[in-house]
Structure formats: C-alpha cells, structure tokens
Enzyme design. Structure first.
Site, PDB file in Angstrom:
ATOM      1  N   ASP A  37       0.828  -1.202   0.000  1.00 28.00           N
ATOM      2  CA  ASP A  37       0.000   0.000   0.000  1.00 28.00           C
ATOM      3  C   ASP A  37       0.868   1.261   0.000  1.00 28.00           C
ATOM      4  OD1 ASP A  37      -2.275   1.491   0.029  1.00 28.00           O
ATOM      5  OD2 ASP A  37      -2.854   1.036   2.091  1.00 28.00           O
ATOM      6  N   GLY A  38       0.318   2.317  -0.582  1.00 27.81           N
ATOM      7  CA  GLY A  38       0.985   3.614  -0.505  1.00 27.81           C
ATOM      8  C   GLY A  38       1.600   4.096  -1.811  1.00 27.81           C
ATOM      9  N   ASN A  39       1.322   3.389  -2.895  1.00 29.47           N
ATOM     10  CA  ASN A  39       1.885   3.809  -4.189  1.00 29.47           C
ATOM     11  C   ASN A  39       1.376   5.189  -4.603  1.00 29.47           C
ATOM     12  OD1 ASN A  39       2.989   1.289  -4.280  1.00 29.47           O
ATOM     13  ND2 ASN A  39       1.558   0.463  -5.780  1.00 29.47           N
ATOM     14  N   GLY A  40       0.064   5.393  -4.406  1.00 27.30           N
ATOM     15  CA  GLY A  40      -0.540   6.672  -4.803  1.00 27.30           C
ATOM     16  C   GLY A  40       0.049   7.828  -4.018  1.00 27.30           C
ATOM     17  N   HIS A  54       2.692   3.209  -8.846  1.00 23.25           N
ATOM     18  CA  HIS A  54       2.528   1.770  -9.092  1.00 23.25           C
ATOM     19  C   HIS A  54       3.757   1.215  -9.830  1.00 23.25           C
ATOM     20  CE1 HIS A  54      -1.445   1.971  -7.528  1.00 23.25           C
ATOM     21  NE2 HIS A  54      -1.963   2.639  -8.534  1.00 23.25           N
ATOM     22  N   GLU A  84     -12.133  -4.938  -5.228  1.00 25.19           N
ATOM     23  CA  GLU A  84     -12.687  -3.581  -5.052  1.00 25.19           C
ATOM     24  C   GLU A  84     -11.924  -2.542  -5.892  1.00 25.19           C
ATOM     25  OE1 GLU A  84     -12.103  -5.658  -2.279  1.00 25.19           O
ATOM     26  OE2 GLU A  84     -14.239  -6.170  -2.391  1.00 25.19           O
ATOM     27  N   LEU A 148      11.118 -20.318  -4.212  1.00 23.84           N
ATOM     28  CA  LEU A 148      10.023 -19.469  -3.715  1.00 23.84           C
ATOM     29  C   LEU A 148       8.791 -19.522  -4.629  1.00 23.84           C
ATOM     30  CD1 LEU A 148       9.323 -16.923  -1.743  1.00 23.84           C
ATOM     31  CD2 LEU A 148       9.817 -15.605  -3.796  1.00 23.84           C
ATOM     32  N   ARG A 205       1.769  -4.971   6.110  1.00 26.05           N
ATOM     33  CA  ARG A 205       1.047  -3.943   5.346  1.00 26.05           C
ATOM     34  C   ARG A 205       1.842  -2.654   5.446  1.00 26.05           C
ATOM     35  NH1 ARG A 205      -5.184  -2.664   4.223  1.00 26.05           N
ATOM     36  NH2 ARG A 205      -4.824  -0.903   2.864  1.00 26.05           N
ATOM     37  N   ARG A 211      -5.493  -2.129   8.476  1.00 21.85           N
ATOM     38  CA  ARG A 211      -6.712  -2.900   8.198  1.00 21.85           C
ATOM     39  C   ARG A 211      -6.369  -4.002   7.196  1.00 21.85           C
ATOM     40  NH1 ARG A 211      -7.985   2.344   6.188  1.00 21.85           N
ATOM     41  NH2 ARG A 211      -7.312   2.534   4.031  1.00 21.85           N
TER      42      ARG A 211
END
Ligand code: FPP
Length: 259
Positions: A37-40, A54, A84, A148, A205, A211
């Site tokens: 999360d947090g690219n934007g 991204h 979503e 992996l 995260r 969340r």
C-alpha cells in the site's frame, strides 16, 4: 547469483548483509503475505501521477522477491489488485492490469534463473486476456521450479473466495462427494484458492494503514501482523529484514500456552 552491489549502495550492502546474518535461519517465516500500500501517496508527494507510484512499486516487488527467495521463504503472496480496485479510474485500472505484463516481460528470465515459481490467485473472469496471457506464460515457464512461490493476488477478494468455497461445498454435499459431518477446518481450507499453501506466518502492510481490506480473512487467523509507515515504493530489504526480526522475537501460541 545476486549482484549485491547492483542492488544496493556500498554502505547499504554492508548494513543489509549484517542484518541478513542476524536472521535466524531456522525460523524464517515460511509464508509471507504483503498488502503493498501507498503507491498513490508516494507519487502524490512527488507531484507525479498515481501510476508512477505503481510503476515504482513494481520495482519493490522485484527487490523483495529476490531477498525473500534468498532467505528461504517458501511463499510470498502479494496483494496486487483487489476485487474492489475496479472502482478506481479506468486509466489507473488499465495501468495496473498492464503491470504484470511489464514485470514478467522484464523479470521472467531472472525468476526462472532464481528457481522462483509464479502463481496467481483471484477471479480470472474480469481480468483482461492480455494480463492472463502474461501470467499464464509465467506460471507455465516456472512450473518446474521448486524455490520461492511468488503468488500474485490479482482480482482477489477474500469474502468472494469464502463464498465460492461455501457454494462448492454445498454442491459436493448435495452430490454425495462430501459428507456433511466430514466438513472441518482442514477440509474447508481445501476449497480455498490457497488449498496447496500453508497459511501465512507473517502479514506485512505498508503505508500506515491498519486494516485487512478483504485480504485472506480465513488464512490470517493465526498470522503475525507487522504494519509499517513506509510507502510501498520506499519499502526495501532492510524493512523486510526488520519485519522478519520482529516476527522472530514473538512467541506464537496458536491459542495454547507457551511451551
Ligand atoms: C495500493 O496502493 C496498491 C495497489 C492497489 C496496487 C499494488 C500494485 C503494485 C505494487 C505493483 C504490482 C506489481 C506487479 C508486478 C503486479 P494505493 O494505490 O492504494 O496507494 P494510496 O493508498 O497511497 O493511494
């Protein structure tokens, strides 16, 4: 063989190598799941379009995959696109659906070389053909690899996954394939997209959000969580090592008492 100088600056190499030495090799998490999360926000801070974030995030995927593989992590599940995420502007969605192609067209030879197996979980139906083609090629080209497992969660939503499992179970019970009293947690798990995988040991995260966003709700029941304020494009080897160090300091009791 990893060229560490190419990946990191000279001082960072020493620092990271020291940190790698400190990791207990016998208790590396077998399965790490990451909500990237947090690219934007990374892009916004630089007055760049969100898609630039991204794109930078894709480079982090490479870094983290290489280190996880080197440490002996067995599975790395990355939340690349949720059920979503279709609500986002078309331009961003289109870009995100092109990223697997760009990533794999650049790094597939490296993944093959490093014995990584590419997998994907998620609802294939809405995913564009060009994206699936790239992912399926990578899956096929790496299916013999036993290093992996790099598992992309693409058009993945945990509630939908659980509902689908329930529907399949109902079908199997109705058709005599499964007896109602045979259903237990282990059997239920075999109806999920992760049927062949262990549950994640560690969930990371990034970006300060705390969340789960519909990610692996069943599978994360006893997972250790690690939240970081670092934005995904800035997340690096040192951060992953910190998360693993934190994981190794914890006592996992799975509802029992400390042995
Ligand atoms: C969340 O950040 C990130 C995503 C929805 C996409 C994650 C995708 C990547 C990191 C690239 C994936 C790479 C491959 C190889 C498939 P956000 O856009 O919600 O960030 P924000 O909360 O700061 O807006």
């Amino acid at each position: 063989m990893i060229n560490k100088k190419k990946l990191w600056g000279k001082n960072e190499v020493h620092h990271t190598e020291d940190k790698i030495e400190q990791i207990k090799k016998d208790s590396v998490p077998e399965h790490i799941a990451i909500i990237m999360d947090g690219n934007g926000r990374w892009a916004k801070k630089r007055a760049l379009p969100r898609i630039a974030g991204h794109h930078e995030g894709m480079k982090t995927v490479r870094k983290i995959t290489r280190l996880a593989n080197r440490l002996g992590v067995k599975t790395l599940t990355l939340y690349a696109f949720s059920t979503e995420n279709w609500k986002r502007p078309k331009l961003e969605v289109d870009f995100l659906m092109k990223l697997p192609e760009e990533f794999l067209s650049t790094f597939l030879p490296e993944l093959i070389d490093e014995n990584v197996r590419v997998e994907m979980m998620g609802d294939r139906q809405q995913i564009p053909t060009h994206t699936l083609r790239a992912v399926d090629k990578a899956r096929k080209d790496t299916e013999q690899n036993d290093g992996l497992i790099l598992n992309f969660a693409l058009n993945y939503g945990s509630r939908a996954e659980i509902l689908d499992a329930v529907k399949c179970i109902m079908h199997d019970v109705k058709n005599g394939i499964l007896k109602e009293d045979e259903l237990n947690e282990e059997v239920f798990s075999r109806y999920l997209m992760t049927k062949h995988l262990n549950d994640p040991d560690l969930l990371i995260r990034t970006s300060g959000e705390i969340r789960l966003s519909n990610f692996m709700l069943w599978q994360l029941a006893y997972t250790e969580f690690w939240f970081s304020d670092v934005l995904w494009p800035d997340f690096n080897e040192t951060h992953l090592l910190e998360a693993i160090e934190s994981y190794q300091r914890r006592s996992r009791r799975f509802g029992g008492l400390q042995s």
